[in-house]
Design an enzyme around this catalytic site. Structure first.
Site, PDB file in Angstrom:
ATOM      1  N   CYS A 245      -4.575 -27.586  61.548  1.00  0.00           N
ATOM      2  CA  CYS A 245      -4.594 -26.376  62.378  1.00  0.00           C
ATOM      3  C   CYS A 245      -5.192 -25.214  61.578  1.00  0.00           C
ATOM      4  O   CYS A 245      -4.818 -25.018  60.417  1.00  0.00           O
ATOM      5  CB  CYS A 245      -3.168 -26.033  62.811  1.00  0.00           C
ATOM      6  SG  CYS A 245      -3.064 -24.627  63.924  1.00  0.00           S
TER       7      CYS A 245
ATOM      8  N   ARG B  42       3.945 -20.957  54.184  1.00  0.00           N
ATOM      9  CA  ARG B  42       4.718 -20.177  55.163  1.00  0.00           C
ATOM     10  C   ARG B  42       6.096 -19.936  54.565  1.00  0.00           C
ATOM     11  O   ARG B  42       6.873 -20.874  54.388  1.00  0.00           O
ATOM     12  CB  ARG B  42       4.806 -20.921  56.488  1.00  0.00           C
ATOM     13  CG  ARG B  42       5.602 -20.193  57.531  1.00  0.00           C
ATOM     14  CD  ARG B  42       5.548 -20.890  58.896  1.00  0.00           C
ATOM     15  NE  ARG B  42       6.329 -20.150  59.844  1.00  0.00           N
ATOM     16  CZ  ARG B  42       7.649 -20.294  60.026  1.00  0.00           C
ATOM     17  NH1 ARG B  42       8.328 -21.188  59.330  1.00  0.00           N
ATOM     18  NH2 ARG B  42       8.292 -19.558  60.904  1.00  0.00           N
TER      19      ARG B  42
ATOM     20  N   GLU C  14       8.989 -22.729  66.011  1.00  0.00           N
ATOM     21  CA  GLU C  14       7.905 -22.387  66.919  1.00  0.00           C
ATOM     22  C   GLU C  14       8.233 -22.715  68.382  1.00  0.00           C
ATOM     23  O   GLU C  14       8.825 -23.757  68.657  1.00  0.00           O
ATOM     24  CB  GLU C  14       6.709 -23.225  66.486  1.00  0.00           C
ATOM     25  CG  GLU C  14       5.426 -22.622  66.861  1.00  0.00           C
ATOM     26  CD  GLU C  14       4.285 -23.360  66.184  1.00  0.00           C
ATOM     27  OE1 GLU C  14       4.470 -24.502  65.733  1.00  0.00           O
ATOM     28  OE2 GLU C  14       3.201 -22.770  66.124  1.00  0.00           O
TER      29      GLU C  14
ATOM     30  N   THR D 264      -4.438 -22.347  61.541  1.00  0.00           N
ATOM     31  CA  THR D 264      -3.410 -21.396  61.097  1.00  0.00           C
ATOM     32  C   THR D 264      -2.862 -21.804  59.721  1.00  0.00           C
ATOM     33  O   THR D 264      -2.110 -21.069  59.110  1.00  0.00           O
ATOM     34  CB  THR D 264      -2.232 -21.330  62.098  1.00  0.00           C
ATOM     35  OG1 THR D 264      -1.635 -22.626  62.188  1.00  0.00           O
ATOM     36  CG2 THR D 264      -2.685 -20.900  63.471  1.00  0.00           C
TER      37      THR D 264
ATOM     38  N   GLU E 218       2.348 -32.945  61.679  1.00  0.00           N
ATOM     39  CA  GLU E 218       1.079 -32.306  62.037  1.00  0.00           C
ATOM     40  C   GLU E 218       0.026 -32.541  60.947  1.00  0.00           C
ATOM     41  O   GLU E 218      -1.158 -32.719  61.222  1.00  0.00           O
ATOM     42  CB  GLU E 218       1.331 -30.808  62.236  1.00  0.00           C
ATOM     43  CG  GLU E 218       0.090 -30.034  62.558  1.00  0.00           C
ATOM     44  CD  GLU E 218       0.396 -28.615  62.990  1.00  0.00           C
ATOM     45  OE1 GLU E 218       1.436 -28.379  63.652  1.00  0.00           O
ATOM     46  OE2 GLU E 218      -0.398 -27.719  62.666  1.00  0.00           O
TER      47      GLU E 218
ATOM     48  N   ARG F 216       9.778 -16.061  65.085  1.00  0.00           N
ATOM     49  CA  ARG F 216      10.020 -17.255  65.901  1.00  0.00           C
ATOM     50  C   ARG F 216      11.506 -17.335  66.234  1.00  0.00           C
ATOM     51  O   ARG F 216      12.316 -16.635  65.630  1.00  0.00           O
ATOM     52  CB  ARG F 216       9.635 -18.520  65.129  1.00  0.00           C
ATOM     53  CG  ARG F 216       8.140 -18.607  64.818  1.00  0.00           C
ATOM     54  CD  ARG F 216       7.817 -19.877  64.061  1.00  0.00           C
ATOM     55  NE  ARG F 216       6.378 -20.021  63.848  1.00  0.00           N
ATOM     56  CZ  ARG F 216       5.826 -21.039  63.216  1.00  0.00           C
ATOM     57  NH1 ARG F 216       6.574 -21.999  62.729  1.00  0.00           N
ATOM     58  NH2 ARG F 216       4.528 -21.123  63.063  1.00  0.00           N
TER      59      ARG F 216
ATOM     60  N   ARG G 205       3.897 -32.119  54.411  1.00  0.00           N
ATOM     61  CA  ARG G 205       4.491 -30.776  54.431  1.00  0.00           C
ATOM     62  C   ARG G 205       5.586 -30.788  53.381  1.00  0.00           C
ATOM     63  O   ARG G 205       6.509 -31.611  53.469  1.00  0.00           O
ATOM     64  CB  ARG G 205       5.128 -30.481  55.792  1.00  0.00           C
ATOM     65  CG  ARG G 205       4.139 -30.276  56.932  1.00  0.00           C
ATOM     66  CD  ARG G 205       3.636 -28.850  56.948  1.00  0.00           C
ATOM     67  NE  ARG G 205       2.643 -28.616  57.980  1.00  0.00           N
ATOM     68  CZ  ARG G 205       2.859 -27.920  59.100  1.00  0.00           C
ATOM     69  NH1 ARG G 205       4.041 -27.418  59.345  1.00  0.00           N
ATOM     70  NH2 ARG G 205       1.894 -27.710  59.958  1.00  0.00           N
TER      71      ARG G 205
ATOM     72  N   ARG H 158       7.431 -23.378  53.022  1.00  0.00           N
ATOM     73  CA  ARG H 158       6.782 -24.681  53.189  1.00  0.00           C
ATOM     74  C   ARG H 158       5.286 -24.555  52.931  1.00  0.00           C
ATOM     75  O   ARG H 158       4.698 -23.478  53.016  1.00  0.00           O
ATOM     76  CB  ARG H 158       7.078 -25.277  54.552  1.00  0.00           C
ATOM     77  CG  ARG H 158       6.444 -24.551  55.725  1.00  0.00           C
ATOM     78  CD  ARG H 158       5.086 -25.133  56.062  1.00  0.00           C
ATOM     79  NE  ARG H 158       4.614 -24.674  57.346  1.00  0.00           N
ATOM     80  CZ  ARG H 158       3.408 -24.201  57.557  1.00  0.00           C
ATOM     81  NH1 ARG H 158       2.562 -24.036  56.563  1.00  0.00           N
ATOM     82  NH2 ARG H 158       3.035 -23.838  58.767  1.00  0.00           N
TER      83      ARG H 158
END
Ligand code: ARG
Length: 389
Positions: free
Chosen positions: A294, A303, A337, A296, A248, A332, A252, A149
């Protein structure tokens, strides 16, 4: 006439100053009081968050009254203040926060992304040739599914905490409209969360297609306003390419399929990204790469993950964690998560997303997963030979 000439530019100036003043953000005393109280509690807590580690009293003091055009330090750290079990604990309420609050974000970025320093510059996007990656598990013994993703924010739009209802709707429309113009392999359906039947929602979540509502970390970051307005999921008819709208991040993009064919998954993701970026401008920072909510998810914001069964390695927790550290991986649970592994199924992915190209990230991930499979095979071999003795 002369007077008029003189007055017009002066009036313009006054207008501009007024505009500038009205866009400047005034920090309220209540915000400072909440910040001080929350920070004191965090310091005396046993939180292991990167926020606690890197927001030293000196940095807190220097950032306490700083603001971007629309946010304060409190907007950046409120999630970590409310959730002491956060791993990271900060979000950037707007793109500017990465610059204004750099003294906090930079050390967190360096810590999370395995050493990306504030003097480092993220390389330009480079996906290489995604077809070079083959199937990581051709005999289908270990990998249940493979997924990559990528997060993107739309240039000119605020991140979640600053979005209006209209922004949410606009972003959703923009994404849907772009997808409808893309090639046949991307043709599919949009499922808005608004009015979605509970049974459909449950099925999409269980199949690992849809995000879960009620993420307390996002809620505390003020990222769930107007929910479910503008929140939706799009998937192609094969359910191998998905787009999450306004969870988020604005966007995505997800490429996924059963088994371990990383090459197919990565190639499809690249075609999807190309189709989307042809119509939507993404927020890109000269040093940090693609910017998202974020820290991250910066740089490539990629990811790559597998759902994998490696019972031998997983049975030794310390060893499992050592392996993850060695290969810079994140482990994870089955449902992502903050969840546990069910039936021995782990979600393993790259941790670092910035400082390497997309190609380098996927290549590193590919090598790591191949080696993990070899280690699992070796462990299995040991027990079978022991048993046959
Ligand atoms: N804020 C959460 C924490 O600190 C999530 C961090 C990373 N994950 C994410 N989805 N951005 O634990």
């Amino acid at each position: 006439m002369l007077l008029l000439h003189f007055q017009t530019p002066r009036l313009n100036w006054l207008f501009l100053i007024k505009r500038y003043k009205s866009t400047k953000f005034e920090i309220k005393p209540e915000v400072l009081a909440t910040l001080d109280e929350g920070y004191a509690k965090l310091r005396s807590s046993n939180s292991n968050s990167l926020l606690k580690k890197h927001l030293t009293p000196e940095i807190f003091k220097s950032l306490r009254t700083k603001t971007t055009k629309s946010s304060t330090l409190l907007d950046c750290i409120q999630s970590g203040l409310a959730n002491h079990d956060s791993k990271c604990g900060v979000y950037a309420p707007d793109a500017e926060a990465y610059t204004i609050f750099a003294d906090l974000f930079d050390p967190i970025i360096q810590d999370y992304h395995c050493g990306f320093k504030k003097t480092d510059k993220h390389p330009y996007p480079n996906f290489g040739n995604p077809c070079v990656f083959g199937d990581l598990d051709p005999f289908k013994h270990y990998i249940a599914s493979t997924r990559i993703r990528c997060a993107r924010s739309i240039r000119g739009y605020p991140f979640n905490p600053g979005m209006t209802k209209k922004h949410y709707d606009d972003v959703e429309d923009m994404i849907h409209c772009t997808l409808s113009k893309m090639g046949d392999e991307f043709k599919g359906v949009l499922h808005p969360l608004f009015g979605m039947k509970k049974s459909i929602q449950r099925k999409l979540i269980n199949d690992h297609f849809l995000f879960k509502p009620g993420d307390r970390f996002l809620e505390a970051a003020n990222a769930c306003r107007y929910w479910p307005t503008g929140r939706s999921i799009y998937h192609n008819f094969d359910k191998t390419f998905l787009v999450w709208c306004n969870e988020e991040d604005h966007i995505r993009m997800i490429s996924m399929q059963r088994g371990g064919n990383l090459g197919e998954v990565f190639s499809r993701l690249l075609r999807g990204i190309r189709g989307m970026e042809a119509n939507i401008p993404f927020e890109y920072h000269d040093r940090l790469g693609y910017l998202n909510f974020c820290p991250t998810n910066l740089g490539t914001a990629i990811r790559a993950s597998v759902h994998i069964r490696i019972p031998k390695l997983a049975s030794d927790k310390t060893k499992f964690e050592q392996i993850a550290k060695k290969y810079k991986l994140q482990i994870r649970g089955t449902h992502g998560e903050h969840t546990d592994a069910e039936d021995g199924l782990y979600d393993i992915s790259n941790k670092r997303r910035i400082g390497l190209t997309e190609y380098q990230i996927v290549r590193g991930f590919c090598k790591a997963i191949s080696e993990i499979i070899q280690l699992e095979k070796a462990e299995k071999g040991k027990t079978t030979s022991k048993n046959s003795k």
